[in-house]
Motif scaffolding. Sequence first.
Motif, PDB file in Angstrom:
ATOM      1  N   ASN A  21      -6.798  10.791  -4.373  1.00  0.00           N
ATOM      2  CA  ASN A  21      -8.107  10.683  -3.878  1.00  0.00           C
ATOM      3  C   ASN A  21      -8.018  11.491  -3.044  1.00  0.00           C
ATOM      4  OD1 ASN A  21      -7.868   8.755  -5.680  1.00  0.00           O
ATOM      5  ND2 ASN A  21      -9.116   6.761  -4.625  1.00  0.00           N
ATOM      6  N   THR A  23       1.788   7.133   3.850  1.00  0.00           N
ATOM      7  CA  THR A  23       0.916   8.377   4.089  1.00  0.00           C
ATOM      8  C   THR A  23       2.146   9.789   3.828  1.00  0.00           C
ATOM      9  OG1 THR A  23       1.774   8.474   6.141  1.00  0.00           O
ATOM     10  CG2 THR A  23      -0.175   7.192   5.740  1.00  0.00           C
ATOM     11  N   TYR A  82       0.881  -1.150  -0.081  1.00  0.00           N
ATOM     12  CA  TYR A  82      -0.177   0.015   0.102  1.00  0.00           C
ATOM     13  C   TYR A  82       0.781   1.262   0.176  1.00  0.00           C
ATOM     14  CZ  TYR A  82       0.632  -1.173   4.818  1.00  0.00           C
ATOM     15  OH  TYR A  82       1.627  -1.482   6.287  1.00  0.00           O
ATOM     16  N   PRO A  83       0.324   2.272  -0.481  1.00  0.00           N
ATOM     17  CA  PRO A  83       1.172   3.458  -0.523  1.00  0.00           C
ATOM     18  C   PRO A  83       1.340   4.090   0.770  1.00  0.00           C
ATOM     19  CG  PRO A  83      -0.786   3.503  -2.102  1.00  0.00           C
ATOM     20  CD  PRO A  83      -1.145   2.559  -1.088  1.00  0.00           C
ATOM     21  N   GLU A 120      -2.899   7.020  -6.220  1.00  0.00           N
ATOM     22  CA  GLU A 120      -2.730   5.944  -7.221  1.00  0.00           C
ATOM     23  C   GLU A 120      -1.812   6.277  -8.416  1.00  0.00           C
ATOM     24  OE1 GLU A 120      -6.659   4.879  -9.044  1.00  0.00           O
ATOM     25  OE2 GLU A 120      -7.317   5.452  -7.394  1.00  0.00           O
ATOM     26  N   ILE A 144      -8.450  10.928   1.475  1.00  0.00           N
ATOM     27  CA  ILE A 144      -8.512   9.685   1.775  1.00  0.00           C
ATOM     28  C   ILE A 144      -6.944   9.050   2.075  1.00  0.00           C
ATOM     29  CG2 ILE A 144      -8.606   7.427   0.684  1.00  0.00           C
ATOM     30  CD1 ILE A 144     -11.125   8.044  -0.368  1.00  0.00           C
ATOM     31  N   SER A 145      -6.939   8.544   3.283  1.00  0.00           N
ATOM     32  CA  SER A 145      -5.520   8.297   3.561  1.00  0.00           C
ATOM     33  C   SER A 145      -4.848   7.234   2.520  1.00  0.00           C
ATOM     34  CB  SER A 145      -5.665   7.545   5.031  1.00  0.00           C
ATOM     35  OG  SER A 145      -6.361   6.199   4.731  1.00  0.00           O
ATOM     36  N   ARG A 146      -3.511   7.366   2.085  1.00  0.00           N
ATOM     37  CA  ARG A 146      -2.715   6.817   1.324  1.00  0.00           C
ATOM     38  C   ARG A 146      -3.529   6.783  -0.056  1.00  0.00           C
ATOM     39  NH1 ARG A 146       0.900   3.925   4.780  1.00  0.00           N
ATOM     40  NH2 ARG A 146      -0.091   3.771   6.900  1.00  0.00           N
ATOM     41  N   GLY A 147      -4.192   7.735  -0.327  1.00  0.00           N
ATOM     42  CA  GLY A 147      -5.091   7.629  -1.665  1.00  0.00           C
ATOM     43  C   GLY A 147      -4.260   8.050  -2.832  1.00  0.00           C
TER      44      GLY A 147
END
Lengths: 207, 207
Positions: B60, B28, B25-26, B68, B63-66
């Motif tokens: 996004n 923060t 996951y990306p 893309e 939104i956390s870690r949003g």
Amino acid sequence: MDKGLTETQKNILEYIIEVKTERGYPPTLADIAGAFGYKNRATVQQHLQAIERKGYIRRNPRISRGIELCLEDKFFVPRPILGEVAAGNPLTIYPDAIDTIELPTIARMPADSFLLRVKGESLKDAYIFSGDVVIVNPNVEAVNGAIVVALLDDAAVVKRYFLMNDHVELRSENPEYQTISLDKKYHGLRIVGTVVGIYRSMERKTG
Amino acid sequence: MDKGLTETQKNILEYIIEVKTERGYPPTLADIAGAFGYKNRATVQQHLQAIERKGYIRRNPRISRGIELCLEDKFFVPRPILGEVAAGNPLTIYPDAIDTIELPTIARMPADSFLLRVKGESLKDAYIFSGDVVIVNPNVEAVNGAIVVALLDDAAVVKRYFLMNDHVELRSENPEYQTISLDKKYHGLRIVGTVVGIYRSMERKTG
DNA sequence: TTTAATACCATACATTTGTATGTGTATTGG
DNA sequence: CCAATACACATACAAATGTATGGTATTAAA
């Protein structure tokens, strides 16, 4: 390892995988709660703890979206889907058709290409090693000599394709494996696509 | 292709890719700030906005870690090939990185790694074929058995690296080629980097 | 010179997020 | 029957997170 997931837990796991492949990052507890109609996150927390206890995910405490999937690797499911279907039959007919492939799950797939992981040694003389990832394009017409992925009686094979006057030959580079010769109109053969590239990561094993 | 991105932005983009492939996951904003020594997240926010404006990521909002990656929408990305390794000859560096290859985005390209085209047969038993492109990472310590690109008295070699008690061995997979044995302190040997991946494009040739 | 990016800092704030605790129900195995 | 488990709810809270505003410094182009 395969402690049974309950139906609810299985659905949640699948939802996590789905979100991760589509958005690129895992859902939050609130996301999951929303998707399943739960009115709070504590319920989700309980389920995630259960799923983690059974070894399907790993969680990074206090970290948002800190859900890691404990699958074989990031791009492939560990099961060779094709080949199970015909359970044994193709193996006895064509002893060299033992190449199994794994279908990608987590990877974000492009429009017209996809990935397969090759297992088996029959292509090692084409310098394709067991474990290599082949990139397959179903929209590229197979020319003579091209390496193709084919479904042969529901078993997947990766071989060189030759179209002769009256028949089709699927040759292995490895002389230990026999050439498969088929009638042009044989219905059990379906060319899935042409191999356009091969990728091998050395990060883990030495080969 | 990394046109438009400043050095800082490029580093941040690479960090995001790295985190995402490693953790799943990306990061923060705080993660990025921590990794680059920034004292607050607002700085990162500005950089991310710039990177997004230039089209390399999509965010996004709220939104956390949003984060893309727009790279993932593409399956292949053109990458420059730095040069050519032919066993025995000096490393030839292509002058202005004229030669490029369409590398699949699933191929791990760690920061600072580069591409070299391999010529010659000396590694064909390691399933590396003449014409293959190897991904070389200069910052990875060579472990025993790893395939490395090395300069031996100005001659380039691609071989398996073994560090013994008192000497270094460079072995070829192909028995026709002799193992090279060197004193540990021999000055004519320079390890260029470790081969972390291999890619072969099938576009034209049939092997 | 003015303007505009780039790069970094400090502070602030409304939400979001993971987590904990407690209540309740239904089901199942011993 | 009892204990254990799965399942869902409500409430609460500290910490984390994305975002906004404003400030300073540097550099390059107009």
